[in-house]
Design an enzyme around this catalytic site. Structure first.
Site, PDB file in Angstrom:
ATOM      1  CB  CYS A 286      -0.991  -0.027   1.162  1.00 37.04           C
ATOM      2  SG  CYS A 286      -2.370   1.145   0.975  1.00 37.04           S
TER       3      CYS A 286
ATOM      4  CG  HIS B  60      -3.678  -3.760   2.668  1.00 35.73           C
ATOM      5  ND1 HIS B  60      -2.781  -3.311   3.618  1.00 35.73           N
ATOM      6  CD2 HIS B  60      -4.256  -2.646   2.145  1.00 35.73           C
ATOM      7  CE1 HIS B  60      -2.818  -1.991   3.671  1.00 35.73           C
ATOM      8  NE2 HIS B  60      -3.701  -1.565   2.778  1.00 35.73           N
TER       9      HIS B  60
ATOM     10  CD  GLU C 183      -1.544  -6.543   4.838  1.00 35.33           C
ATOM     11  OE1 GLU C 183      -1.876  -5.416   5.248  1.00 35.33           O
ATOM     12  OE2 GLU C 183      -1.066  -6.743   3.698  1.00 35.33           O
TER      13      GLU C 183
END
Length: 564
Positions: free
Chosen positions: A399, A525, A527
């Site tokens: 990001c 993102h 994750e």
């Protein structure tokens, strides 16, 4: 179904062969941060491995509609779901443990409940009634629970906060009513509490647990299971004492000691037969779970056998690691994929703001720049990225990390010394990062970013395409700014590869440097979609590259890094 049945009963009871949906409510007492989310997620994992369809839900008692506008220092990370909901970080634990995606329906706040009730009142839905906490607020809470029942055998609901807090009272009253509505055999209460060890006395004290349960009982909730967080083993005498004073059967007093990794918690709970106690209470008889693969995964976390990687996470909110909880877990997942030990150090980007101190990075094997908002610490991120690029250390940007990588490249490779993001410098002469077109007319903050899952087309021959092994992927986003398309040709002319784009080609989703051993950044993102049983490909590849870099450092002649 009789006419006198409540709406909750009608919605929550299933007529299929599997019987009615069962409900587990997890509350907490004594102090906050005991691990209700991990406990709920672990119960979910055990029940799912026994063949049940399970979902988890979090009720947060704060008045914000969602955590999207909260400071990470107050609330930790904002976990974004596929449907674009900005939710509590516990939903990340839920997804990682039960390995399925959740949605806005799985995270409800006091603010959202009141917003819904007030909207109904304005429409005239209550037909002139006086709108009150009971029944209108509690009915709305019960409705939020029962809406999850349709496709699930078990709904696990965690009540945020601590028993005794004023803010959580409506939720506790609602779940008390809910058990009456759906039938006492279809819902149980699990209470997480603290049994502190008093060093001066040399003994564990059960009084806080007794008072916490008594507080629950005063509002009509009798827990069926008490999970006791403790630093020392609970003796049989202590367990019997807790059972006696909390009116809980002995088998329902569960010890929850600290473990090396959170993924070990389901194993420790299983050793005490917590899932058996729960299923017996709910009248369900199912085969025992097969925890072989889960146990093997835990062993890989605790005792990896194939090298190690030391990762520097240089960010804005590193003073509170929960701000980057999903990144922390995803790096661990990357270690699982490579059977490697991952050591993470959290460095404030402000310490590099003048370009000083960046030489500390020579002690690491990989650099990760996570997301964030605002100008604080950005110059330090740029200095760290330049060091990683010059010294060919694996770099992963997420990001804001991608945006900083583009700014650094534009300044130091393309020669645009004044390049910046219009988020940080509105009058920048070369705004290589600019506001999304869709954001130009946005004036409010809450829930207005580019949120949720969007597709990303991966370019042929790119490292990103090789890592994903797919032409297109779907990833979750949370941002307002993007790479300025006016600078795309210049960036590529100087060697940056735009390896991922939106399917229409309008937005840059990923960048990489083909001449660097491993330099990749993503606007999304990744994750948020990594699981311990299915590590995200980007994190797995990043840790693989970092471990390789570490091995090379250990065997190569000592050389002075560039820029030190």
């Amino acid at each position: 179904m009789t006419e006198s049945m409540t709406d909750t009963q009608t919605e929550a009871q299933s007529d299929d062969e599997s019987g009615p949906t069962k409900y587990i409510f997890v509350t907490g007492g004594v102090v906050s941060s005991l691990g209700k989310g991990i406990t709920a997620a672990s119960i979910g994992r055990l029940l799912k491995l026994r063949g049940l369809r399970v979902t988890l839900q979090k009720f947060d008692p704060y008045i914000n509609v969602d955590p999207g506008t909260l400071s990470p220092f107050q609330h930790g990370e904002v976990f974004v779901t596929d449907d674009g909901a900005e939710t509590d970080l516990d939903l990340g634990h839920y997804e990682r443990f039960i390995d399925q995606s959740l949605s806005q329906a799985n995270n409800i706040t006091t603010g959202r409940i009141y917003q819904t009730v007030i909207a109904k009142e304005r429409r005239g839905d209550y037909l002139g009634s006086t709108v009150q906490v009971i029944p209108h607020i509690t009915d709305e809470i019960k409705g939020a629970i029962s809406r999850l029942s349709a496709d699930n055998d078990v709904v696990i609901t965690e009540i945020g906060g601590t028993v005794g807090d004023i803010e959580s009272l409506p939720f506790l009253e609602a779940i008390r009513q809910f058990r009456v509505d759906v039938g006492r055999d279809n819902a149980i209460f699990v209470h997480l509490t603290l049994v502190p060890y008093i060093t001066a006395a040399g003994e564990l004290k059960t009084k806080p647990t007794q008072h916490s349960v008594r507080e629950l009982m005063q509002i009509g909730i009798q827990p069926h299971i008490v999970v006791c967080r403790t630093e020392h083993p609970l003796s049989d005498e202590i367990r019997k004492k807790i059972a006696l004073f909390t009116n809980v059967e002995l088998e329902g007093v569960i010890e929850a000691r600290d473990v090396e990794t959170i993924y070990e918690v389901p194993l420790t709970l299983k050793k005490q037969n917590l899932d058996d106690v729960i299923l017996k209470r709910l009248g369900i008889d199912l085969p025992q779970p097969d925890l072989t693969r889960w146990a093997a995964m835990v062993d890989r976390v605790k005792a990896p056998s194939s090298g190690a990687a030391r990762i520097a996470v240089v960010g804005k909110y590193t003073a509170l690691v929960d701000s980057y909880k999903s990144i922390q877990e995803s790096l661990i997942h990357g270690g699982i994929a490579n059977d490697a030990k991952v050591r993470i150090e959290w460095l404030s980007s402000e310490q590099f703001s003048e370009g000083n101190g960046v030489d500390i990075l020579k002690n690491f094997d990989g650099l990760l720049i996570p997301g964030g908002f605002g100008p604080r610490g950005v110059e330090g991120m740029l200095a760290a990225i330049r060091w990683a690029r010059d010294n060919e250390m694996p770099f992963f940007g997420i990001c804001l990390g991608l945006q900083c990588a583009v700014i650094e490249f534009a300044r130091n490779v393309c020669g645009l010394e004044e390049s910046h993001s219009s988020e940080f410098a509105e009058q920048a002469s070369d705004p290589v990062i600019c506001l999304l077109d869709s954001q130009l007319q946005v004036t409010t903050k809450g829930g207005t970013m580019r949120l949720g899952a969007y597709p990303c087309a991966l370019g042929e021959g790119t490292r990103a395409r090789e890592i994903y092994d797919a032409p297109e992927v779907s990833e979750r986003h949370r941002h307002r700014f993007e790479v300025n398309n006016e600078y795309r040709d210049l960036l590529t002319d100087y060697g940056m590869t735009l390896s991922g784009l939106s399917p229409d080609g309008g937005l840059v989703e990923m960048i990489e440097l083909s001449e660097h051993p491993w330099f990749i950044a993503a606007q999304f993102h990744p994750e948020l979609k990594s699981r311990p049983t299915r590590p995200h490909p980007l994190f797995a590849s990043f840790i693989e590259a970092a471990a390789r870099y570490a091995e090379k450092k250990n065997t190569a002649p000592v050389e002075e890094p560039v820029g030190v």
